[in-house]
Design a protein around this motif. Structure first.
Motif, PDB file in Angstrom:
ATOM      1  N   HIS A 100       4.706  -1.798  -7.949  1.00 23.56           N
ATOM      2  CA  HIS A 100       4.968  -0.533  -8.636  1.00 23.56           C
ATOM      3  C   HIS A 100       5.877   0.337  -7.773  1.00 23.56           C
ATOM      4  O   HIS A 100       5.967   0.142  -6.564  1.00 23.56           O
ATOM      5  CB  HIS A 100       3.647   0.177  -8.980  1.00 23.56           C
ATOM      6  CG  HIS A 100       2.828   0.514  -7.769  1.00 23.56           C
ATOM      7  ND1 HIS A 100       1.991  -0.383  -7.153  1.00 23.56           N
ATOM      8  CD2 HIS A 100       2.747   1.651  -7.032  1.00 23.56           C
ATOM      9  CE1 HIS A 100       1.423   0.180  -6.112  1.00 23.56           C
ATOM     10  NE2 HIS A 100       1.869   1.425  -6.003  1.00 23.56           N
ATOM     11  N   HIS A 145       7.689   4.025  -6.152  1.00 24.50           N
ATOM     12  CA  HIS A 145       7.441   5.402  -5.727  1.00 24.50           C
ATOM     13  C   HIS A 145       8.764   6.041  -5.352  1.00 24.50           C
ATOM     14  O   HIS A 145       9.687   5.348  -4.923  1.00 24.50           O
ATOM     15  CB  HIS A 145       6.506   5.467  -4.510  1.00 24.50           C
ATOM     16  CG  HIS A 145       5.094   5.061  -4.801  1.00 24.50           C
ATOM     17  ND1 HIS A 145       4.300   5.749  -5.678  1.00 24.50           N
ATOM     18  CD2 HIS A 145       4.338   4.041  -4.340  1.00 24.50           C
ATOM     19  CE1 HIS A 145       3.110   5.162  -5.738  1.00 24.50           C
ATOM     20  NE2 HIS A 145       3.109   4.117  -4.937  1.00 24.50           N
ATOM     21  N   HIS A 200       6.370  -1.379  -4.169  1.00 22.42           N
ATOM     22  CA  HIS A 200       5.433  -2.022  -3.250  1.00 22.42           C
ATOM     23  C   HIS A 200       4.208  -2.563  -3.966  1.00 22.42           C
ATOM     24  O   HIS A 200       3.989  -2.307  -5.147  1.00 22.42           O
ATOM     25  CB  HIS A 200       5.071  -1.107  -2.072  1.00 22.42           C
ATOM     26  CG  HIS A 200       4.067  -0.037  -2.373  1.00 22.42           C
ATOM     27  ND1 HIS A 200       3.280   0.538  -1.412  1.00 22.42           N
ATOM     28  CD2 HIS A 200       3.705   0.559  -3.538  1.00 22.42           C
ATOM     29  CE1 HIS A 200       2.496   1.440  -1.974  1.00 22.42           C
ATOM     30  NE2 HIS A 200       2.721   1.475  -3.236  1.00 22.42           N
ATOM     31  N   GLU A 250      -0.047  -3.514  -3.032  1.00 19.41           N
ATOM     32  CA  GLU A 250      -1.144  -3.357  -2.080  1.00 19.41           C
ATOM     33  C   GLU A 250      -2.314  -4.177  -2.612  1.00 19.41           C
ATOM     34  O   GLU A 250      -2.761  -3.933  -3.730  1.00 19.41           O
ATOM     35  CB  GLU A 250      -1.565  -1.885  -1.999  1.00 19.41           C
ATOM     36  CG  GLU A 250      -0.434  -0.947  -1.637  1.00 19.41           C
ATOM     37  CD  GLU A 250      -0.596   0.440  -2.250  1.00 19.41           C
ATOM     38  OE1 GLU A 250      -0.886   1.357  -1.503  1.00 19.41           O
ATOM     39  OE2 GLU A 250      -0.454   0.576  -3.481  1.00 19.41           O
ATOM     40  N   GLN A 257      -6.200   6.564   0.681  1.00 22.29           N
ATOM     41  CA  GLN A 257      -4.752   6.692   0.556  1.00 22.29           C
ATOM     42  C   GLN A 257      -4.386   8.135   0.245  1.00 22.29           C
ATOM     43  O   GLN A 257      -4.860   8.715  -0.725  1.00 22.29           O
ATOM     44  CB  GLN A 257      -4.157   5.772  -0.498  1.00 22.29           C
ATOM     45  CG  GLN A 257      -2.619   5.853  -0.441  1.00 22.29           C
ATOM     46  CD  GLN A 257      -1.906   4.821  -1.287  1.00 22.29           C
ATOM     47  OE1 GLN A 257      -1.557   5.088  -2.433  1.00 22.29           O
ATOM     48  NE2 GLN A 257      -1.716   3.630  -0.729  1.00 22.29           N
TER      49      GLN A 257
HETATM   50 MN    MN Z   1       1.489   2.715  -4.409  1.00 26.03          MN
END
Ligand code: MN
Length: 332
Positions: free
Chosen positions: A81, A83, A125, A127, A144
């Motif tokens: 996704h 950012h 990125h 995760e 986060q």
């Molecule tokens: Mn993210």
């Protein structure tokens, strides 16, 4: 909650006691984080929900991820996704997280490690827990935090920093009952390792039952305390606070936190994150994964993402790098 622990807290440098003229910061609000789900469905607490952005500035958003004990096959992460316009700071307390981004950054973080990703002008990125943790299951607990970037830095090139648990600065409270880990910025004259675009401080404190912490805090910073585990009080007014709650402090020179004497047996200590930074004081336009100054810039970010201008997902070894289709039905 391992993060970084020490065998002898009393051997650490002590936090200097506040001078006679130091003004304790009053507690402005205490709010409770609602529970939700992120990515492919991992449980989170939305730490900043319901708090005006002006009180959070320069921070935007924070999730406490877990704490959750996964069964084998159950651990979940996120899909790729985008950012733009801010930084993500991921601090793992228990368990393992793998990170990869379209800028070539990435790595594995575990107990007490932090990864710091500056999305800047744009990045993609992912995760996720590593494959072996998916297979085995296990404990998963982290945080986060989203740190905003000022207009002049929103288009910075993406950057990735790994901060290992052993690099954080360790301090003890005056009474020797609280361990303070400085992850970024400074507490007194102790400096944490994180390199930040705007001045901020992030610390994780663990307080034994009955212990008390008074931290010197830069008067030009805002001040937030979020409870990861346990029960305590905040401020000189000793306002009660517990797991999943956030205290926003008003102006002054010091922040105080204390652990109640009788903690629950499954969470014997009080664990808090203490956060602050110099407010950016610019308009915020935030939608989904983009934090910009104006609505037009947010719309532009969605368009740029759709057009592939925020980066491309790296090729996975031995998989097609362009679309492969089959026209032949395998049915019947
Ligand atoms: Mn993210």
């Amino acid at each position: 909650m391992p993060a970084v622990t020490v065998t002898d807290i009393t051997a650490l440098p002590r936090i200097a006691t506040a001078g006679p003229g130091a003004v304790p910061r009053p507690v402005r609000t205490v709010t409770s984080a609602p529970s939700g789900f992120e990515g492919e469905g991992f449980p989170v607490r939305r730490a900043f929900a319901g708090v005006p952005l002006e009180h959070l500035d320069p921070f935007v958003h924070m999730d406490q991820m877990g704490e959750v004990e996964y069964a084998p096959g159950e651990p979940k992460g996120t899909a790729w996704h985008p950012h733009r316009g801010f930084e993500t700071v991921t601090y793992m307390l228990d368990g393992i997280m793998e990170h990869a981004d379209s800028n070539g950054g990435g790595g594995v973080i575990t107990n007490g490690d932090t990864q710091w990703m500056t999305a800047g002008g744009g990045i993609l990125h992912i995760e996720a827990p590593p494959e072996h943790l998916v297979v085995s299951g296990g404990l998963f607990h982290g945080v986060q935090l989203w740190v905003n970037l000022p207009r002049s830095r929103k288009w910075s090139p993406p950057r990735y920093q790994d901060i290992r648990a052993g690099e954080v600065a360790l301090l003890a409270s005056d009474d020797g009952g609280v361990l303070v880990r400085v992850i970024a910025g400074s507490v007194g004259d102790q400096h944490g390792p994180g390199s930040t675009h705007t001045p901020i401080t992030i610390a994780h404190a663990t307080a034994s039952p009955g212990a008390q912490l008074t931290l010197p805090w830069r008067p030009d910073f805002n001040a937030l305390v979020y409870v990861l585990a346990g029960e305590g009080t905040v401020g000189v007014e000793q306002r009660p606070i517990r797991k999943g709650q956030l205290a926003v402090f008003g102006p002054g020179d010091t922040i105080s936190v204390a652990a109640v004497t009788g903690q629950a047996s499954h969470e014997p200590e009080l664990d808090v994150l203490v956060l602050g930074g110099r407010p950016i004081r610019e308009p915020v336009a935030w939608m989904g994964p983009f934090v910009m100054n104006t609505r037009v810039e947010v719309v532009q970010a969605f368009e740029d993402f759709q057009a592939g201008r925020l980066g491309t997902i790296p090729a996975v070894h031995n998989t097609p790098t362009e679309v492969v289709e089959s026209s032949r039905s395998e049915q019947g």
